[in-house]
Design a protein around this motif. Sequence first.
Motif, mmCIF file in Angstrom:
data_model
loop_
_atom_site.group_PDB
_atom_site.id
_atom_site.type_symbol
_atom_site.label_atom_id
_atom_site.label_comp_id
_atom_site.label_asym_id
_atom_site.label_seq_id
_atom_site.Cartn_x
_atom_site.Cartn_y
_atom_site.Cartn_z
ATOM 1 N N ARG A 302 -17.780 62.787 3.542
ATOM 2 C CA ARG A 302 -16.424 62.360 3.760
ATOM 3 C C ARG A 302 -15.661 63.283 2.804
ATOM 4 N N ARG A 303 -15.831 63.474 1.428
ATOM 5 C CA ARG A 303 -14.998 64.544 0.662
ATOM 6 C C ARG A 303 -15.138 65.847 1.198
ATOM 7 N N ILE A 304 -16.352 66.358 1.705
ATOM 8 C CA ILE A 304 -16.220 67.724 2.189
ATOM 9 C C ILE A 304 -15.395 68.016 3.440
ATOM 10 N N ALA A 305 -15.567 67.137 4.265
ATOM 11 C CA ALA A 305 -14.524 67.218 5.373
ATOM 12 C C ALA A 305 -13.166 67.151 5.101
ATOM 13 N N ASP A 306 -12.747 66.349 4.026
ATOM 14 C CA ASP A 306 -11.324 66.328 3.755
ATOM 15 C C ASP A 306 -10.949 67.538 3.013
ATOM 16 N N LEU A 308 -12.197 70.762 3.089
ATOM 17 C CA LEU A 308 -12.459 71.853 4.077
ATOM 18 C C LEU A 308 -11.083 71.739 4.658
ATOM 19 N N VAL A 309 -10.738 70.840 5.290
ATOM 20 C CA VAL A 309 -9.258 70.505 6.061
ATOM 21 C C VAL A 309 -8.063 70.737 5.157
ATOM 22 N N HIS A 352 -6.397 83.606 7.578
ATOM 23 C CA HIS A 352 -6.969 82.222 7.441
ATOM 24 C C HIS A 352 -7.428 82.035 6.015
ATOM 25 N N LYS A 353 -7.215 80.674 5.474
ATOM 26 C CA LYS A 353 -7.708 80.402 4.157
ATOM 27 C C LYS A 353 -9.071 80.228 4.022
ATOM 28 N N VAL A 354 -9.683 79.743 5.297
ATOM 29 C CA VAL A 354 -11.178 79.204 4.849
ATOM 30 C C VAL A 354 -11.762 79.865 6.399
ATOM 31 N N MET A 355 -12.984 80.637 6.141
ATOM 32 C CA MET A 355 -13.572 81.197 7.393
ATOM 33 C C MET A 355 -14.991 81.250 6.980
ATOM 34 N N GLU A 735 -18.735 65.790 12.942
ATOM 35 C CA GLU A 735 -18.048 64.893 13.817
ATOM 36 C C GLU A 735 -16.862 64.580 12.911
ATOM 37 N N ARG A 736 -17.116 64.597 11.417
ATOM 38 C CA ARG A 736 -15.971 64.096 10.621
ATOM 39 C C ARG A 736 -14.742 65.642 10.575
ATOM 40 N N LEU A 737 -15.390 66.736 10.943
ATOM 41 C CA LEU A 737 -14.321 67.952 10.768
ATOM 42 C C LEU A 737 -13.562 67.821 12.415
ATOM 43 N N ILE A 738 -14.391 67.629 13.288
ATOM 44 C CA ILE A 738 -13.820 67.379 14.610
ATOM 45 C C ILE A 738 -12.841 66.065 14.705
ATOM 46 N N HIS A 739 -13.212 65.118 14.332
ATOM 47 C CA HIS A 739 -12.478 63.627 14.584
ATOM 48 C C HIS A 739 -11.904 63.322 13.404
#
Length: 744
Positions: A302-306, A308-309, A352-355, A735-739
């Motif tokens: 969960r924290r990885i997705a948060d 990264l975004v 971009h900040k992340v790639m 899915e966490r990154l998408i949704h």
Amino acid sequence: MQTSVKNNYLSDLSGQVERITFASEENGYTVAKLKVYGRHDLVTVVGALMSPAPGEILKMRGRWGCHPKHGEQFKVEYYETKVPASVYGIRKYLGSGLIKGIGPKIAERIVASFGTDTLTVIEEDTTKLAEVDGIGKKRIAMIRTAWDEQKEVREVMLFLQSHGVSTGYAAKIFKHYGQDSITVVKENPYRLARDIFGIGFLTADKIAAKLGFEQDSPMRAQAGVIYVLHQMADDGHVYYPYLPLITKCREILDVAPAIIETAIADITLEKKIVIEDLNEDTDQFHSNHKAVYLQKFHFCERRIADMLVRLKYAPSMTGAIDAKRAVAWAEAQIGIRLAKHQADAVQSVLEHKVMVITGGPGTGKTTLISAILKIFIRMKTHVLLTAPTGRAAKRMTEATGHEAKTIHRMLEYSFKKGGFQKNSDKPLKCDLLIVDEASMIDTVLMYHLLRAIPPHAAFIIVGDVNQLPSVGAGSILNDIIASDEIPVTALTEIFRQARQSLIIVNAHKINQGILPRWPASKPAHQVPKELSDFYFIEQEDPEKVLDTIILVVQKRIPMRFGFHAVDQIQVLTPMHRGIVGAGNLNTKLQEFLNPREDGLNHGHRKFKPGDKVMQIRNNYDKNVFNGDIGRINSIAFDNQQVVISFDGVPVIYEFSELDEITLAYAVSVHKAQGSEYPAVVMPVLIQHYMLLQRNLIYTAVTRGRRLVVLVGTRKALAIGVHNNKTHKRFTGLRERLIHGNIEC
């Protein structure tokens, strides 16, 4: 004492241990040779023994039998030990390495001074040892401490041995729990699986059964669920679906589903696991939408997705830059005209900040990173380079000319201080972080890495998505790319210079599902005009494959290519077991490449000075990590220490820590990730069909820098190259990154 081997009745036998032939740390099975009064030849004794020291007296009860290959044996069912009484026995006993501070030479001097009273002197008045040449106050204190500990260990060992625990594990249990060992084991034997490295649920379960724990006890069911989830994590899964999890648990526990469901509910309330409903629009688990996570994996994913975004959208400190001018300037600095996709990648980094940058060997990743570094350093920004392993970090340093550190070292991991010292409260000081070999990064490590990146910094993830995934749970690089939420540059063009290498050409062929090519075989008397860097030696019989690998490593490659047989040639194998598995290959290669006789028997392995070894778990105190390869410098029996050199840095291991290392003349392909070797040799046989996958063959071939030699059959190679059905990992990061993160 003559006894018929046909007599299968219980018999009593006493004798003195002369030597240990074999001892397994996994189950305590030991083969020992004993001197028995009245018999001229040594007697072979087999059974679950407590690794008795040479010189000890064993009083045993068991049955005589005849092994078809090894002959007469006494199979021990019960035994007790006694300290030796004779001068010979005492000298052998003390010289076996049992007592820290006493090796063979010191033992000889002590026994020469005190004879049959030696053990009484050590037990009752160690100050008398000062009379022996070479023994001072420091060594006396060491001997006294070791003798007392040995007595305490023996009490624990006797208790544990009666409950099916081998000596190697008993020593670990005592080291961890001390005098509380017996109490802990009686109250909750399943703690052993969680607390002691090497002891799994199955061993703990056997102990529990002997202690009277019922098969359907809640404690057993809960421990079993945790065990299965850890097993799934070891297979790469971040979570496991609910219904298949119950099926797996039933296979292990042999109890009703209701008991397992209750156990899952109980440990969910205790927050040891998390159950989450998957999105309804995913069909990967059909109608089964419940995912069961170990708590730490759920939190980290969960924290990885948060993170990264948030990092992706956080303001950059670099401001607006003319990307085209920057690319032109970088080309002038490195003296190379970038290909279009490389120039586009540099521009993307500036926007971009992340790639993500992904690509195989020879596609220009290093050139691209060099151009990016030039630009960011010109802007007076602080750049950090990192990689998951020491070898990968070293290669990154050599390729870019800028220092790269391992992720653990960069994040200042300290076991004593409780973990990674760099985090959100104490972030890294950087404006750009580039991480290489990202396919090796698992879920937990990526969480800690992201946590330490300051919000303003840019983050470039570099890796080869076609390699094997991380050893740990997760599929981080693949999931990030598959989400389409982070910009990705895929480098696919092989540059002209790289096309001259068959290793690189064949790696890309393999990745496309095409069989590699190699020079045509020539008669033995014909020497090819030019040496290639890729060979395939056809051989079907596993025994002959083994012989061929030994010949190639010991003689052919060193003679024709000049590579050192131990330091520059690495044998890789898909399997751990079998004739050409890592275990047997190491035994045979050690025999030929390091034939010296002296050394230390540790369980079923023998370590000798000069041996090539690998660390198989992270040891943060020693700053040595899983996959690091070194050479044994010395073995000291007096103080029970082994000195191993890793990249020229000597590291001291106690004898009790040697389960952290293994021979490394041959290693699994997975263990070789992130490393490169001048020469790689690998068996490819039908026997490996369960593991023959395209990404495994590809990963192995790309580990060789200047030479790759495959030994086996074309059929097996074709199976591997054409098999692109990679092992599916249950992860939720895509899915966490998408949704966005799913609510529990």
